[in-house]
Write a protein that holds these residues in place. Sequence first.
Motif, mmCIF file in Angstrom:
data_model
loop_
_atom_site.group_PDB
_atom_site.id
_atom_site.type_symbol
_atom_site.label_atom_id
_atom_site.label_comp_id
_atom_site.label_asym_id
_atom_site.label_seq_id
_atom_site.Cartn_x
_atom_site.Cartn_y
_atom_site.Cartn_z
ATOM 1 N N MET A 90 0.819 -1.212 0.000
ATOM 2 C CA MET A 90 0.000 0.000 0.000
ATOM 3 C C MET A 90 0.850 1.258 0.000
ATOM 4 S SD MET A 90 -2.941 -1.352 2.685
ATOM 5 C CE MET A 90 -3.959 0.123 2.620
ATOM 6 N N GLY A 91 2.177 1.083 -0.125
ATOM 7 C CA GLY A 91 3.079 2.222 -0.206
ATOM 8 C C GLY A 91 3.368 2.897 1.116
ATOM 9 N N LEU A 92 3.163 2.183 2.217
ATOM 10 C CA LEU A 92 3.368 2.776 3.534
ATOM 11 C C LEU A 92 4.816 2.644 3.986
ATOM 12 C CD1 LEU A 92 0.097 1.578 5.271
ATOM 13 C CD2 LEU A 92 0.577 3.796 4.243
ATOM 14 N N SER A 93 5.191 3.508 4.891
ATOM 15 C CA SER A 93 6.569 3.548 5.383
ATOM 16 C C SER A 93 6.878 2.368 6.292
ATOM 17 C CB SER A 93 6.810 4.851 6.161
ATOM 18 O OG SER A 93 6.044 4.845 7.370
ATOM 19 N N LEU A 94 8.167 2.163 6.544
ATOM 20 C CA LEU A 94 8.578 1.143 7.497
ATOM 21 C C LEU A 94 7.975 1.411 8.876
ATOM 22 C CD1 LEU A 94 12.348 0.787 6.523
ATOM 23 C CD2 LEU A 94 10.594 -0.985 6.276
ATOM 24 N N ARG A 95 7.910 2.672 9.248
ATOM 25 C CA ARG A 95 7.331 3.023 10.548
ATOM 26 C C ARG A 95 5.861 2.613 10.604
ATOM 27 N NH1 ARG A 95 4.811 7.527 13.393
ATOM 28 N NH2 ARG A 95 5.727 7.759 15.483
ATOM 29 N N ASP A 96 5.120 2.903 9.547
ATOM 30 C CA ASP A 96 3.717 2.503 9.510
ATOM 31 C C ASP A 96 3.584 0.985 9.580
ATOM 32 O OD1 ASP A 96 2.737 5.093 9.362
ATOM 33 O OD2 ASP A 96 2.532 5.079 7.186
ATOM 34 N N GLN A 97 4.452 0.287 8.856
ATOM 35 C CA GLN A 97 4.425 -1.177 8.899
ATOM 36 C C GLN A 97 4.666 -1.676 10.324
ATOM 37 O OE1 GLN A 97 7.151 -2.711 5.845
ATOM 38 N NE2 GLN A 97 6.594 -0.973 4.558
ATOM 39 N N ALA A 98 5.616 -1.038 11.011
ATOM 40 C CA ALA A 98 5.906 -1.435 12.396
ATOM 41 C C ALA A 98 4.733 -1.128 13.318
ATOM 42 C CB ALA A 98 7.171 -0.736 12.889
ATOM 43 N N ILE A 99 4.013 -0.040 13.057
ATOM 44 C CA ILE A 99 2.823 0.260 13.855
ATOM 45 C C ILE A 99 1.790 -0.843 13.663
ATOM 46 C CG2 ILE A 99 0.861 1.836 14.095
ATOM 47 C CD1 ILE A 99 2.844 4.140 13.512
ATOM 48 N N GLY A 100 1.666 -1.350 12.432
ATOM 49 C CA GLY A 100 0.754 -2.460 12.190
ATOM 50 C C GLY A 100 1.154 -3.702 12.958
ATOM 51 N N VAL A 101 2.437 -4.028 12.924
ATOM 52 C CA VAL A 101 2.924 -5.206 13.649
ATOM 53 C C VAL A 101 2.759 -5.003 15.154
ATOM 54 C CG1 VAL A 101 4.959 -6.617 14.165
ATOM 55 C CG2 VAL A 101 4.510 -5.887 11.803
ATOM 56 N N MET A 102 3.089 -3.819 15.641
ATOM 57 C CA MET A 102 2.912 -3.511 17.067
ATOM 58 C C MET A 102 1.471 -3.714 17.492
ATOM 59 S SD MET A 102 3.217 0.239 18.898
ATOM 60 C CE MET A 102 1.753 0.788 17.991
ATOM 61 N N THR A 103 0.539 -3.238 16.673
ATOM 62 C CA THR A 103 -0.872 -3.350 17.006
ATOM 63 C C THR A 103 -1.305 -4.810 17.062
ATOM 64 O OG1 THR A 103 -1.276 -1.223 15.929
ATOM 65 C CG2 THR A 103 -3.191 -2.622 16.361
ATOM 66 N N ALA A 104 -0.834 -5.598 16.094
ATOM 67 C CA ALA A 104 -1.185 -7.025 16.080
ATOM 68 C C ALA A 104 -0.584 -7.753 17.280
ATOM 69 C CB ALA A 104 -0.727 -7.667 14.780
ATOM 70 N N ILE A 105 0.607 -7.353 17.704
ATOM 71 C CA ILE A 105 1.182 -7.945 18.925
ATOM 72 C C ILE A 105 0.290 -7.604 20.115
ATOM 73 C CG2 ILE A 105 3.117 -7.907 20.547
ATOM 74 C CD1 ILE A 105 4.962 -7.315 18.172
ATOM 75 N N GLY A 106 -0.089 -6.334 20.218
ATOM 76 C CA GLY A 106 -0.892 -5.898 21.355
ATOM 77 C C GLY A 106 -2.286 -6.484 21.378
ATOM 78 N N GLU A 107 -2.843 -6.757 20.203
ATOM 79 C CA GLU A 107 -4.212 -7.256 20.136
ATOM 80 C C GLU A 107 -4.306 -8.776 20.240
ATOM 81 O OE1 GLU A 107 -6.929 -5.700 20.274
ATOM 82 O OE2 GLU A 107 -6.457 -3.625 19.782
ATOM 83 N N SER A 108 -3.358 -9.480 19.624
ATOM 84 C CA SER A 108 -3.520 -10.940 19.514
ATOM 85 C C SER A 108 -2.236 -11.721 19.718
ATOM 86 C CB SER A 108 -4.070 -11.284 18.126
ATOM 87 O OG SER A 108 -3.086 -10.988 17.134
ATOM 88 N N SER A 109 -1.154 -11.037 20.085
ATOM 89 C CA SER A 109 0.171 -11.675 20.145
ATOM 90 C C SER A 109 0.544 -12.281 18.787
ATOM 91 C CB SER A 109 0.216 -12.761 21.234
ATOM 92 O OG SER A 109 0.031 -12.182 22.506
ATOM 93 N N LEU A 110 0.120 -11.607 17.700
ATOM 94 C CA LEU A 110 0.419 -12.031 16.326
ATOM 95 C C LEU A 110 -0.122 -13.422 16.019
ATOM 96 C CD1 LEU A 110 4.008 -10.620 15.634
ATOM 97 C CD2 LEU A 110 1.910 -10.080 14.376
ATOM 98 N N ARG A 111 -1.293 -13.717 16.544
ATOM 99 C CA ARG A 111 -1.974 -14.972 16.224
ATOM 100 C C ARG A 111 -3.375 -14.657 15.710
ATOM 101 N NH1 ARG A 111 0.941 -16.268 20.986
ATOM 102 N NH2 ARG A 111 2.431 -17.964 20.654
ATOM 103 N N VAL A 112 -3.840 -15.442 14.763
ATOM 104 C CA VAL A 112 -5.181 -15.243 14.212
ATOM 105 C C VAL A 112 -6.172 -15.926 15.144
ATOM 106 C CG1 VAL A 112 -6.666 -15.526 12.208
ATOM 107 C CG2 VAL A 112 -4.217 -15.188 11.883
ATOM 108 N N VAL A 113 -6.682 -15.183 16.106
ATOM 109 C CA VAL A 113 -7.537 -15.771 17.134
ATOM 110 C C VAL A 113 -9.004 -15.713 16.715
ATOM 111 C CG1 VAL A 113 -5.929 -15.319 19.006
ATOM 112 C CG2 VAL A 113 -7.595 -13.585 18.400
ATOM 113 N N ASP A 114 -9.714 -16.772 17.025
ATOM 114 C CA ASP A 114 -11.118 -16.894 16.640
ATOM 115 C C ASP A 114 -12.034 -16.661 17.837
ATOM 116 O OD1 ASP A 114 -13.224 -17.275 14.936
ATOM 117 O OD2 ASP A 114 -13.175 -19.464 15.018
ATOM 118 N N HIS A 115 -11.713 -15.663 18.635
ATOM 119 C CA HIS A 115 -12.554 -15.293 19.769
ATOM 120 C C HIS A 115 -12.280 -13.847 20.135
ATOM 121 C CE1 HIS A 115 -9.086 -15.331 22.517
ATOM 122 N NE2 HIS A 115 -8.722 -16.463 21.930
ATOM 123 N N GLY A 116 -13.213 -13.224 20.825
ATOM 124 C CA GLY A 116 -13.040 -11.868 21.287
ATOM 125 C C GLY A 116 -12.773 -11.834 22.777
ATOM 126 N N ASP A 117 -13.204 -10.747 23.424
ATOM 127 C CA ASP A 117 -13.030 -10.621 24.869
ATOM 128 C C ASP A 117 -14.246 -9.912 25.439
ATOM 129 O OD1 ASP A 117 -12.711 -7.930 24.198
ATOM 130 O OD2 ASP A 117 -10.527 -8.027 24.294
#
Length: 206
Positions: A90-117
Amino acid sequence: MQGVQAITARMAAIEQAIATVGAARTPPPTTSVATPSATGTAFAAALAAEVAGTERTTGAAPTGTLPAVDGFTPEQVGNAAAVVAAGRGMGLSLRDQAIGVMTAIGESSLRVVDHGDAAGPDSRGLFQQRDNGAWGTYAERMDPTASAQSFFRALQRVDGRDTMAPTLVAHAVQRNADPQHYARSWDAAVGLVARLTGTTPAQVAG
């Protein structure tokens, strides 16, 4: 510069391979248990094939595999790689990419989880995206690439994000109860993106 152009071209090829895999896969029914590693594994195979020609000049993953990263399983690294590829596509910067990875770590520990909270019982996937129409179908929310693209489309609408703390950018997209929730995952995300892209942490965070 030639190395960067070569990586960009190869990542585009990877994204096409991911799209082909995604088109062939039947979306899981809402009552099924997800197979979190499926897309990450497909991505890892595509990335390994493409990386083989660039590793000597970029410091990217060794031939035939994604890099081993302390504290993360191959499944998690594969999911992080899918997020990085989506952001790059999508043409985003490395920083933006890292924000995406950071968010996925914070939300799911980088796992595709099939449940909420408790706060979001209908949340699913890497980014714990809600079933409110804003984040696509169940299948898209459970797909690392599609869910990352949804996250990045929302991120692109955050004005001034390049001067904001990464956790506040993520909060602007996710609306977590705690704006500082993602801060603890930033350094790990920067390290992951640096390893996956053959850059340095300073280049990613900058």
